[in-house]
Scaffold this motif. Structure first.
Motif, PDB file in Angstrom:
ATOM      1  N   LEU A 239       0.826  -1.215   0.000  1.00 20.71           N
ATOM      2  CA  LEU A 239       0.000   0.000   0.000  1.00 20.71           C
ATOM      3  C   LEU A 239       0.856   1.260   0.000  1.00 20.71           C
ATOM      4  O   LEU A 239       0.566   2.230  -0.714  1.00 20.71           O
ATOM      5  CB  LEU A 239      -0.945   0.001   1.194  1.00 20.71           C
ATOM      6  CG  LEU A 239      -2.060  -1.048   1.154  1.00 20.71           C
ATOM      7  CD1 LEU A 239      -2.809  -1.080   2.481  1.00 20.71           C
ATOM      8  CD2 LEU A 239      -3.000  -0.798  -0.005  1.00 20.71           C
ATOM      9  N   TYR A 240       1.905   1.256   0.797  1.00 23.93           N
ATOM     10  CA  TYR A 240       2.828   2.397   0.905  1.00 23.93           C
ATOM     11  C   TYR A 240       3.433   2.742  -0.454  1.00 23.93           C
ATOM     12  O   TYR A 240       3.421   3.903  -0.866  1.00 23.93           O
ATOM     13  CB  TYR A 240       3.904   1.987   1.909  1.00 23.93           C
ATOM     14  CG  TYR A 240       4.976   2.972   2.265  1.00 23.93           C
ATOM     15  CD1 TYR A 240       4.701   4.107   3.027  1.00 23.93           C
ATOM     16  CD2 TYR A 240       6.298   2.738   1.913  1.00 23.93           C
ATOM     17  CE1 TYR A 240       5.714   4.967   3.415  1.00 23.93           C
ATOM     18  CE2 TYR A 240       7.313   3.596   2.297  1.00 23.93           C
ATOM     19  CZ  TYR A 240       7.017   4.706   3.045  1.00 23.93           C
ATOM     20  OH  TYR A 240       8.020   5.560   3.429  1.00 23.93           O
ATOM     21  N   LEU A 241       3.936   1.737  -1.154  1.00 19.78           N
ATOM     22  CA  LEU A 241       4.568   1.990  -2.453  1.00 19.78           C
ATOM     23  C   LEU A 241       3.547   2.369  -3.519  1.00 19.78           C
ATOM     24  O   LEU A 241       3.803   3.262  -4.338  1.00 19.78           O
ATOM     25  CB  LEU A 241       5.394   0.783  -2.895  1.00 19.78           C
ATOM     26  CG  LEU A 241       6.628   0.506  -2.050  1.00 19.78           C
ATOM     27  CD1 LEU A 241       7.346  -0.741  -2.541  1.00 19.78           C
ATOM     28  CD2 LEU A 241       7.573   1.697  -2.028  1.00 19.78           C
ATOM     29  N   PHE A 242       2.394   1.708  -3.516  1.00 20.92           N
ATOM     30  CA  PHE A 242       1.368   2.061  -4.507  1.00 20.92           C
ATOM     31  C   PHE A 242       0.779   3.447  -4.244  1.00 20.92           C
ATOM     32  O   PHE A 242       0.331   4.116  -5.172  1.00 20.92           O
ATOM     33  CB  PHE A 242       0.269   1.006  -4.575  1.00 20.92           C
ATOM     34  CG  PHE A 242       0.626  -0.162  -5.440  1.00 20.92           C
ATOM     35  CD1 PHE A 242       0.876  -0.005  -6.796  1.00 20.92           C
ATOM     36  CD2 PHE A 242       0.722  -1.438  -4.902  1.00 20.92           C
ATOM     37  CE1 PHE A 242       1.220  -1.075  -7.605  1.00 20.92           C
ATOM     38  CE2 PHE A 242       1.057  -2.521  -5.703  1.00 20.92           C
ATOM     39  CZ  PHE A 242       1.304  -2.338  -7.057  1.00 20.92           C
ATOM     40  N   LEU A 243       0.783   3.904  -3.020  1.00 18.17           N
ATOM     41  CA  LEU A 243       0.353   5.270  -2.714  1.00 18.17           C
ATOM     42  C   LEU A 243       1.436   6.267  -3.123  1.00 18.17           C
ATOM     43  O   LEU A 243       1.135   7.340  -3.667  1.00 18.17           O
ATOM     44  CB  LEU A 243       0.052   5.406  -1.218  1.00 18.17           C
ATOM     45  CG  LEU A 243      -0.308   6.801  -0.718  1.00 18.17           C
ATOM     46  CD1 LEU A 243      -1.583   7.301  -1.389  1.00 18.17           C
ATOM     47  CD2 LEU A 243      -0.464   6.794   0.787  1.00 18.17           C
ATOM     48  N   ALA A 244       2.691   5.920  -2.894  1.00 22.81           N
ATOM     49  CA  ALA A 244       3.797   6.836  -3.188  1.00 22.81           C
ATOM     50  C   ALA A 244       3.971   7.096  -4.678  1.00 22.81           C
ATOM     51  O   ALA A 244       4.284   8.222  -5.082  1.00 22.81           O
ATOM     52  CB  ALA A 244       5.095   6.284  -2.610  1.00 22.81           C
ATOM     53  N   ALA A 245       3.786   6.070  -5.506  1.00 25.09           N
ATOM     54  CA  ALA A 245       4.085   6.211  -6.936  1.00 25.09           C
ATOM     55  C   ALA A 245       3.358   7.388  -7.592  1.00 25.09           C
ATOM     56  O   ALA A 245       4.006   8.249  -8.203  1.00 25.09           O
ATOM     57  CB  ALA A 245       3.804   4.899  -7.661  1.00 25.09           C
ATOM     58  N   PRO A 246       2.042   7.497  -7.488  1.00 25.95           N
ATOM     59  CA  PRO A 246       1.395   8.648  -8.144  1.00 25.95           C
ATOM     60  C   PRO A 246       1.715   9.977  -7.462  1.00 25.95           C
ATOM     61  O   PRO A 246       1.799  11.012  -8.126  1.00 25.95           O
ATOM     62  CB  PRO A 246      -0.100   8.323  -8.071  1.00 25.95           C
ATOM     63  CG  PRO A 246      -0.238   7.319  -6.989  1.00 25.95           C
ATOM     64  CD  PRO A 246       1.056   6.567  -6.922  1.00 25.95           C
ATOM     65  N   LEU A 247       1.913   9.957  -6.144  1.00 25.16           N
ATOM     66  CA  LEU A 247       2.251  11.201  -5.455  1.00 25.16           C
ATOM     67  C   LEU A 247       3.595  11.745  -5.922  1.00 25.16           C
ATOM     68  O   LEU A 247       3.780  12.954  -6.048  1.00 25.16           O
ATOM     69  CB  LEU A 247       2.269  10.980  -3.934  1.00 25.16           C
ATOM     70  CG  LEU A 247       0.923  10.702  -3.283  1.00 25.16           C
ATOM     71  CD1 LEU A 247       1.101  10.362  -1.807  1.00 25.16           C
ATOM     72  CD2 LEU A 247      -0.021  11.878  -3.462  1.00 25.16           C
ATOM     73  N   LEU A 248       4.539  10.838  -6.176  1.00 29.12           N
ATOM     74  CA  LEU A 248       5.855  11.267  -6.643  1.00 29.12           C
ATOM     75  C   LEU A 248       5.858  11.650  -8.116  1.00 29.12           C
ATOM     76  O   LEU A 248       6.765  12.349  -8.574  1.00 29.12           O
ATOM     77  CB  LEU A 248       6.891  10.177  -6.359  1.00 29.12           C
ATOM     78  CG  LEU A 248       7.173   9.966  -4.865  1.00 29.12           C
ATOM     79  CD1 LEU A 248       8.007   8.720  -4.636  1.00 29.12           C
ATOM     80  CD2 LEU A 248       7.842  11.194  -4.261  1.00 29.12           C
ATOM     81  N   ASP A 249       4.855  11.222  -8.860  1.00 28.23           N
ATOM     82  CA  ASP A 249       4.749  11.620 -10.269  1.00 28.23           C
ATOM     83  C   ASP A 249       4.079  12.991 -10.441  1.00 28.23           C
ATOM     84  O   ASP A 249       4.231  13.618 -11.487  1.00 28.23           O
ATOM     85  CB  ASP A 249       3.967  10.573 -11.072  1.00 28.23           C
ATOM     86  CG  ASP A 249       4.815   9.370 -11.429  1.00 28.23           C
ATOM     87  OD1 ASP A 249       6.058   9.468 -11.360  1.00 28.23           O
ATOM     88  OD2 ASP A 249       4.239   8.332 -11.791  1.00 28.23           O
ATOM     89  N   LEU A 250       3.352  13.449  -9.438  1.00 31.28           N
ATOM     90  CA  LEU A 250       2.633  14.725  -9.571  1.00 31.28           C
ATOM     91  C   LEU A 250       3.543  15.908  -9.912  1.00 31.28           C
ATOM     92  O   LEU A 250       3.191  16.706 -10.785  1.00 31.28           O
ATOM     93  CB  LEU A 250       1.812  15.010  -8.323  1.00 31.28           C
ATOM     94  CG  LEU A 250       0.536  14.200  -8.189  1.00 31.28           C
ATOM     95  CD1 LEU A 250      -0.136  14.484  -6.848  1.00 31.28           C
ATOM     96  CD2 LEU A 250      -0.416  14.463  -9.338  1.00 31.28           C
TER      97      LEU A 250
END
Length: 173
Positions: free
Chosen positions: A104-115
């Protein structure tokens, strides 16, 4: 659309690869270091720290928040927060996440870091923004690999519990 120079594109790609591939590879190799338990922070703190440092590093020039010294200031901060971000996933510390937490942590981080990269694209720096998104792909690949590994491990454990222990008929007849 503006076209950033090659150094900017290379810098964005390299910065993303450091965060998404180089640092996690180094931490995986050194995951049992006692240092990690001393400097690690809980995942709910590590994630926003990285997201904010990453946004500052990527968008600092665009929004006029780049500090004096530019990348000489933002890049070391980004690398430190990336280490803190990966510790709950890869290192054996008191803050280590369980399997579902890591996924969950990594799947949440991926789009946040792409913003921030999407914002760079919207601001006319499409090549640099795309370089950042591509450079961050190892994070999503890691999330998918961890999820696949966790699901397979759960399935193996479920099957081992369901197997009869006394050489009886495996179909239960």
């Amino acid at each position: 659309m503006g076209h950033p120079d090659a150094m900017s594109v290379t810098g964005m790609a390299w910065s993303a690869l450091l965060v998404a591939a180089v640092i996690p590879a180094a931490l995986r190799a050194l995951r049992r270091s006692p240092l990690w338990d001393r400097i690690g922070v809980p995942a709910p703190l590590a994630l926003p720290l990285l997201v904010l440092a990453h946004a500052w590093s990527v968008l600092g020039d665009l929004v006029g928040l780049r500090p004096p010294g530019g990348a000489l200031v933002t890049e070391p901060l980004l690398l430190i927060t990336a280490v803190l971000f990966w510790l709950p996933v890869l290192a054996y510390t008191r803050h280590r996440l369980d399997d579902i937490g890591r996924c969950l942590y990594l799947f949440l981080a991926a789009p946040l870091l792409d913003l921030p990269a999407v914002a760079a694209i919207a601001a006319g720096h499409s090549t640099a923004g795309l370089a950042m998104i591509v450079g961050m792909l190892p994070l999503g690949i890691t999330a998918a690999a961890l999820t696949w590994s966790w699901v397979n491990r759960e399935e193996r454990e479920a099957r081992s519990l369901a197997l009869p222990t006394s050489g009886g008929d495996p179909l239960g007849r």
